[in-house]
Design an enzyme around this catalytic site. Structure first.
Site, short mmCIF file in Angstrom:
data_model
loop_
_atom_site.label_atom_id
_atom_site.label_comp_id
_atom_site.label_asym_id
_atom_site.label_seq_id
_atom_site.Cartn_x
_atom_site.Cartn_y
_atom_site.Cartn_z
N CYS A 32 0.80 -1.23 0.00
CA CYS A 32 0.00 0.00 0.00
C CYS A 32 0.83 1.28 0.00
O CYS A 32 0.27 2.36 -0.17
CB CYS A 32 -0.93 0.00 1.21
SG CYS A 32 -2.12 -1.36 1.22
N HIS B 262 12.46 1.34 5.09
CA HIS B 262 12.20 -0.09 4.89
C HIS B 262 12.65 -0.84 6.13
O HIS B 262 13.82 -0.80 6.50
CB HIS B 262 12.95 -0.58 3.66
CG HIS B 262 12.33 -1.79 3.01
ND1 HIS B 262 12.00 -2.93 3.71
CD2 HIS B 262 11.98 -2.02 1.72
CE1 HIS B 262 11.47 -3.82 2.88
NE2 HIS B 262 11.44 -3.29 1.67
N HIS C 13 -1.56 20.12 6.12
CA HIS C 13 -2.53 19.06 5.83
C HIS C 13 -1.82 17.71 5.86
O HIS C 13 -0.67 17.59 5.44
CB HIS C 13 -3.19 19.28 4.46
CG HIS C 13 -3.72 20.66 4.26
ND1 HIS C 13 -4.89 21.10 4.86
CD2 HIS C 13 -3.23 21.73 3.57
CE1 HIS C 13 -5.10 22.37 4.52
NE2 HIS C 13 -4.10 22.77 3.75
N HIS D 48 -2.33 7.17 5.03
CA HIS D 48 -2.93 6.03 4.33
C HIS D 48 -4.13 5.47 5.10
O HIS D 48 -4.02 5.12 6.27
CB HIS D 48 -1.88 4.94 4.14
CG HIS D 48 -2.44 3.62 3.72
ND1 HIS D 48 -3.30 3.48 2.64
CD2 HIS D 48 -2.30 2.37 4.24
CE1 HIS D 48 -3.64 2.21 2.52
NE2 HIS D 48 -3.04 1.52 3.47
N HIS E 266 -14.19 5.85 5.12
CA HIS E 266 -15.65 5.70 5.21
C HIS E 266 -16.30 5.63 3.84
O HIS E 266 -17.15 4.77 3.58
CB HIS E 266 -16.23 6.86 6.01
CG HIS E 266 -17.71 6.81 6.19
ND1 HIS E 266 -18.61 7.31 5.27
CD2 HIS E 266 -18.48 6.28 7.19
CE1 HIS E 266 -19.84 7.12 5.69
NE2 HIS E 266 -19.79 6.50 6.86
N ASN F 51 -10.44 0.99 2.01
CA ASN F 51 -9.00 0.95 1.81
C ASN F 51 -8.73 0.69 0.33
O ASN F 51 -8.88 -0.43 -0.14
CB ASN F 51 -8.38 -0.15 2.68
CG ASN F 51 -6.87 -0.22 2.54
OD1 ASN F 51 -6.28 0.38 1.65
ND2 ASN F 51 -6.24 -0.98 3.42
#
Length: 494
Positions: free
Chosen positions: A226, A305, A389, A393, A422, A426
């Site tokens: 992701c 990582h 802002h 994720h 919402h 995802n």
């Protein structure tokens, strides 16, 4: 008696807030305050110079012509080398997100009916998914692919390709229309999709559809989770540093048609409740002429990582269960590992973006802990002073909660993430673009505002991009929120 301490604590909290704010302004503008008297002294001294002094200075330079010429050559050569070798500005001209049609929406009752009658889960798995769904933070308007509504469901490669085409082509069609850029003008193409990697690749599918030119630099990233959307931006940025006067298109998506889990292992059922259809397309440019129409400028990209750690490596792991069903298993340690990855980002990105006042506080606590072995808690910098802002994720409610706590954010700062979860669920690596689109639709992005995108994904990787708004940003046509932004924010599960 209990009300007095509360009132005192409140006053102390307000005083501490203003004390810290005063400290921040003092340190931030300390150099300016010190320069004011210095400039005043220079002006006073210069006012005492007469015309004769200036004439003598000119004669001195005139008789040292060689020195003046050498100095001028050094300045010109140095300026030329700097201009030629400095990193090129990368502009985000525009981006678009795919909005699934309403007939693909998956209501809660449909999810349970499909799970029972089509996907054939046992009673224990049905109850587990129902509980997860109720606490997930997802709403009733998230979407799955068209093939998954079929009875019986056949997760074929053709159906997965159809899902990819509708999402990717839908986003790209809007992007080309909004920017008036012709497909033939694209010199760099980067596509990321973690779990669906057919042959020919998705990048080749795009080249074929839009008849892109033969010398295009195309890349197809797979299996990167992701957080791959930021990786794709980083790759496109590096390519734009090499190729002058170029456009780069980044397409970020995930494909769920062939990646639905049909077994009964609890840790592998969670993705069924969270992942939904979505994708985004981003147009980047290194052309100076695009600065006037671009929305943002790329400031930083930081990638971390944690794959060397076994627990982090396996926290999101694709495998087969005992019955041979393939799925992605999510570990209970996922949120804590995400928090650890965030600490690495903070250590790397902090010195680049934080005001000096916050860096001094962070350094002071670090020295106190390391050298004097004090039991002081590590200071968490106030990133609200660096960013306006936040696009975290939308991997799930627990992930958003963890990062909100770690970064000490206010509800308004994670509003875009919660509302994206919402409304769209995802959507993997593209979720940070739905969040940015939400912030634009709310009209909150002003000139020079900074946006922090944080992508979290398997591996385990935490990647972030920082953008600076070049103007007061308005939502582009076909913004995914344009038909429903008036309804948001809504109350989600506590």
């Amino acid at each position: 008696m209990s009300s007095k301490p509360t009132k005192t604590n409140g006053v102390q909290s307000v005083n501490l807030k203003y004390l810290k704010l005063g400290y921040h302004y003092l340190v931030s503008y300390l150099l300016t305050l010190c320069l004011v008297p210095l400039i005043a002294i220079i002006i006073i001294q210069a006012s005492h110079l007469n015309l004769n002094d200036i004439h003598q200075l000119w004669l001195h330079l005139r008789y040292n012509l060689v020195s003046v010429v050498i100095f001028s050559i050094i300045v010109v050569c140095g300026s030329t080398i700097y201009i030629m070798t400095r990193p090129r500005c990368i502009y985000l001209v525009d981006f678009t997100c795919y909005r699934p049609p309403s007939h693909l929406q998956l209501k809660f009752h449909q999810f349970m009916e499909y799970s029972k009658h089509i996907w054939k889960f046992d009673h224990s798995s049905l109850e587990f998914q129902r509980r997860i769904l109720e606490r997930s933070g997802l709403g009733e308007e998230t979407s799955i692919s068209e093939a998954m509504h079929y009875i019986p469901f056949r997760p074929s490669i053709a159906a997965a390709r159809e899902e990819a085409e509708k999402v990717i082509f839908g986003a790209l069609d809007n992007l080309f229309e909004n920017t008036n850029v012709k497909p033939k003008d694209i010199g760099i193409l980067v596509v990321n999709c973690s779990l669906f990697n057919p042959t020919p690749s998705l990048s080749s599918m795009i080249v074929n559809k839009y008849k892109l030119r033969g010398n295009i630099k195309s890349f197809n990233l797979g299996g990167m989770g992701c957080s791959a959307g930021v990786i794709a931006i980083d790759l496109a940025k590096d390519m734009l540093q090499v190729h002058r006067n170029s456009y780069a298109v980044v397409v970020t998506t995930e494909n769920i048609t062939q990646n639905w889990y049909f077994g009964n292992k609890k840790s592998m059922l969670i993705p069924n409740c969270l992942f939904r259809v979505g994708g985004a397309a981003v147009l980047l440019s290194n052309k100076q002429s695009d600065k006037h129409r671009a929305k943002y400028k790329l400031v930083h990209v930081v990638r971390t990582h944690l794959g060397a750690d076994d627990k982090a490596y396996r926290c999101a792991y694709q495998e087969q269960d005992d019955a041979g069903e393939t799925g992605v298993s999510l570990s209970k340690d996922l949120t804590s590992i995400a928090g650890e990855a965030l600490k690495t980002i903070i250590r790397t990105l902090g010195p680049l973006v934080l005001p000096i006042s916050e860096q001094l506080l962070f350094f002071a606590t670090l020295v106190s802990k390391k050298l004097f072995n004090t039991k002081v808690k590590p200071y968490i910098p106030d990133f609200k002073l660096a960013y306006d802002h936040f696009c975290i994720h939308a991997g799930g409610r627990a992930v958003i909660d963890e990062l909100e706590k770690k970064l000490q954010l206010l509800p308004v700062h994670v509003e875009a993430s919660r509302m994206t979860l919402h409304r769209f669920g995802n959507t993997s690596s593209s979720s940070i673009w739905y969040e940015l689109a939400y912030t634009e639709a709310k009209g909150r992005i002003r000139k020079r505002n900074r946006v922090w995108q944080i992508g979290l994904g398997s591996g385990f990787k935490a990647n972030s991009a920082v953008w600076e708004a070049l103007r007061n940003v308005k939502p582009s046509p076909n913004n995914p929120w344009e038909d429903c932004i008036h309804k948001y924010p809504v109350q989600t599960v506590a």
